[in-house]
Design a protein around this motif. Structure first.
Motif, PDB file in Angstrom:
ATOM      1  N   PRO A  65       0.783  -1.238   0.000  1.00  0.00           N
ATOM      2  CA  PRO A  65       0.000   0.000   0.000  1.00  0.00           C
ATOM      3  C   PRO A  65       0.821   1.298   0.000  1.00  0.00           C
ATOM      4  N   ALA A  66       0.130   2.385  -0.346  1.00  0.00           N
ATOM      5  CA  ALA A  66       0.715   3.727  -0.248  1.00  0.00           C
ATOM      6  C   ALA A  66       0.945   4.062   1.228  1.00  0.00           C
ATOM      7  N   SER A  67       1.811   5.027   1.472  1.00  0.00           N
ATOM      8  CA  SER A  67       2.067   5.408   2.864  1.00  0.00           C
ATOM      9  C   SER A  67       2.374   6.903   2.969  1.00  0.00           C
ATOM     10  N   ILE A  68       2.124   7.409   4.184  1.00  0.00           N
ATOM     11  CA  ILE A  68       2.413   8.821   4.479  1.00  0.00           C
ATOM     12  C   ILE A  68       3.647   8.834   5.379  1.00  0.00           C
ATOM     13  N   GLY A  69       4.753   9.355   4.860  1.00  0.00           N
ATOM     14  CA  GLY A  69       5.970   9.462   5.667  1.00  0.00           C
ATOM     15  C   GLY A  69       5.896  10.704   6.548  1.00  0.00           C
ATOM     16  N   ASN A  70       6.543  10.678   7.672  1.00  0.00           N
ATOM     17  CA  ASN A  70       6.675  11.791   8.638  1.00  0.00           C
ATOM     18  C   ASN A  70       5.411  12.032   9.477  1.00  0.00           C
ATOM     19  N   VAL A  71       4.251  11.838   8.882  1.00  0.00           N
ATOM     20  CA  VAL A  71       2.959  12.025   9.581  1.00  0.00           C
ATOM     21  C   VAL A  71       2.918  13.354  10.363  1.00  0.00           C
ATOM     22  N   GLY A  72       3.494  14.371   9.797  1.00  0.00           N
ATOM     23  CA  GLY A  72       3.354  15.722  10.343  1.00  0.00           C
ATOM     24  C   GLY A  72       4.236  16.051  11.535  1.00  0.00           C
ATOM     25  N   VAL A  73       4.644  15.076  12.298  1.00  0.00           N
ATOM     26  CA  VAL A  73       5.401  15.422  13.517  1.00  0.00           C
ATOM     27  C   VAL A  73       6.628  14.526  13.721  1.00  0.00           C
ATOM     28  N   GLY A  74       6.785  13.496  12.901  1.00  0.00           N
ATOM     29  CA  GLY A  74       7.893  12.555  13.140  1.00  0.00           C
ATOM     30  C   GLY A  74       8.756  12.382  11.920  1.00  0.00           C
ATOM     31  N   PHE A  75       9.550  13.417  11.599  1.00  0.00           N
ATOM     32  CA  PHE A  75      10.383  13.352  10.400  1.00  0.00           C
ATOM     33  C   PHE A  75      11.260  12.098  10.416  1.00  0.00           C
ATOM     34  N   ASP A  76      11.100  11.295   9.402  1.00  0.00           N
ATOM     35  CA  ASP A  76      11.864  10.046   9.184  1.00  0.00           C
ATOM     36  C   ASP A  76      11.541   8.924  10.171  1.00  0.00           C
ATOM     37  N   ILE A  77      10.701   9.192  11.194  1.00  0.00           N
ATOM     38  CA  ILE A  77      10.488   8.125  12.179  1.00  0.00           C
ATOM     39  C   ILE A  77       9.023   7.755  12.399  1.00  0.00           C
ATOM     40  N   LEU A  78       8.097   8.457  11.726  1.00  0.00           N
ATOM     41  CA  LEU A  78       6.687   8.036  11.781  1.00  0.00           C
ATOM     42  C   LEU A  78       6.212   7.806  10.359  1.00  0.00           C
ATOM     43  N   GLY A  79       5.431   6.758  10.184  1.00  0.00           N
ATOM     44  CA  GLY A  79       4.883   6.491   8.844  1.00  0.00           C
ATOM     45  C   GLY A  79       3.582   5.720   8.977  1.00  0.00           C
ATOM     46  N   ALA A  80       2.641   6.017   8.082  1.00  0.00           N
ATOM     47  CA  ALA A  80       1.331   5.363   8.158  1.00  0.00           C
ATOM     48  C   ALA A  80       0.970   4.763   6.800  1.00  0.00           C
ATOM     49  N   ALA A  81       0.524   3.514   6.817  1.00  0.00           N
ATOM     50  CA  ALA A  81       0.013   2.896   5.576  1.00  0.00           C
ATOM     51  C   ALA A  81      -1.443   3.318   5.422  1.00  0.00           C
ATOM     52  N   ILE A  82      -1.842   3.585   4.189  1.00  0.00           N
ATOM     53  CA  ILE A  82      -3.211   4.083   3.978  1.00  0.00           C
ATOM     54  C   ILE A  82      -3.937   3.299   2.889  1.00  0.00           C
TER      55      ILE A  82
END
Ligand code: HSE
Length: 308
Positions: free
Chosen positions: A7-24
């Motif tokens: 799946p596609a994913s959102i890197g950074n998720v607004g507050v976690g540069f390089d360390i948060l990511g969400a699959a959508i």
């Protein structure tokens, strides 16, 4: 034949540069992600198709699927030739983890095909290595959620390298890709090499409060601290009218609006479908600038990459 969807994913998720990511995943059931299939063949071949296959490099050795195969080739030595088919459904350079989607699908399909039995950690390390090679710096915030699903916190040197975080099930993620591209490697090069102490403090305060809010089910607090001090301020020039768009969609009821990964896709979080639909229409009119651009209302994809 082995076929994997990633799946596609959102890197950074607004507050976690390089360390948060969400699959959508889009709530309308569209498959927003690449598929890779592997089957036996007399000679090594790659076939590309899909809506965005025309954006792929002409030289086979520049294709992500070849890079993934090459790593397997080196790792397990005696390797049977295969036909790899890449269904490129994701626009390249969109900020939606397009390269991660191809990497994850390729690595998992090859791992299954060759019955390599690499561990999850070994697989994720291979994925991160290929991502780093392509984008100019190893970052797991697309490959990890794409592979494992959900919202992932990248802990890097720990085992496992990533932790699955709780999510707010009522959040809808409206993503808008305008139809243009931003190079991740350029978007990384424009970031400062060093940051001031106040910025570091603000960033760690926001990120740790965000994680706390997830664990304590405080969605309003999570939104309040969803502020990017590290990348967004420096990437604004890459996204035409970003601040104006952010302010307009907040007026329509969006809880937040940020750059997805290195852009130019924007994501905004909405608390209900009525607002999400209004924002989708607004973005379609005001942010999409050609026929290939799109806007989807998404949920978190909890499954990640899977065999289809
Ligand atoms: N964390 C990476 C960046 C994601 O923002 O550069 C790239 O998609």
């Amino acid at each position: 034949m082995i076929k994997i969807y990633a799946p596609a994913s959102i890197g950074n998720v607004g507050v976690g540069f390089d360390i948060l990511g969400a699959a959508i995943m889009p709530i309308d059931g569209s498959l927003l992600g690449d598929c890779v299939s592997v089957q036996s063949s007399k000679t090594f071949k790659i076939k590309n198709y899909g809506n965005f296959s025309n954006q792929l490099p002409i030289n086979m050795k520049d294709n992500i699927t070849w890079k993934a195969w090459n790593i397997f080739n080196k790792k397990i030595k005696i390797i049977k030739p295969v036909l790899i088919t890449l269904e490129k459904n994701m626009p390249i350079g969109s900020g939606l983890g397009s390269s991660a989607s191809s990497i994850v699908a390729s690595v998992l399909a090859l791992n299954k095909f060759y019955k390599t039995k690499l561990t999850q950690i070994e697989l994720i390390n291979i994925m991160g290595k290929i991502e780093g090679f392509i984008s100019g710096g190893i970052h797991y915030d697309n490959v990890a959620p794409c592979y494992l699903g959900g919202l992932q916190l990248i802990a890097d040197d720990t085992t496992p390298v990533t932790q699955n975080l709780p999510i707010f099930n009522h959040w809808l993620w409206v993503i808008a890709w305008p139809g243009s591209t931003v190079s991740t490697s350029i978007a990384r090069k424009i970031l400062p090499l060093k940051y001031k102490k106040e910025i570091c403090i603000k960033n760690s305060r926001n990120l740790s409060t965000f994680i706390h809010a997830l664990h304590t089910n405080k969605s309003e607090l999570a939104i309040q601290v969803m502020i990017d001090e590290i990348a967004e301020p420096y990437r604004i020039p890459l996204i035409p009218n970003f601040l104006k768009i952010k302010s307009e969609i907040k007026k329509l009821g969006a809880l937040s609006c940020h750059i997805s990964g290195s852009g130019p896709t924007l994501f905004s979080i909405c608390s209900n479908l009525k607002i999400a639909k209004k924002i989708k229409i607004w973005l379609e009119k005001n942010y999409i600038n050609n026929k290939s651009g799109f806007v989807y209302i998404c949920k978190i994809d909890k499954l990640g990459a899977r065999r289809i």
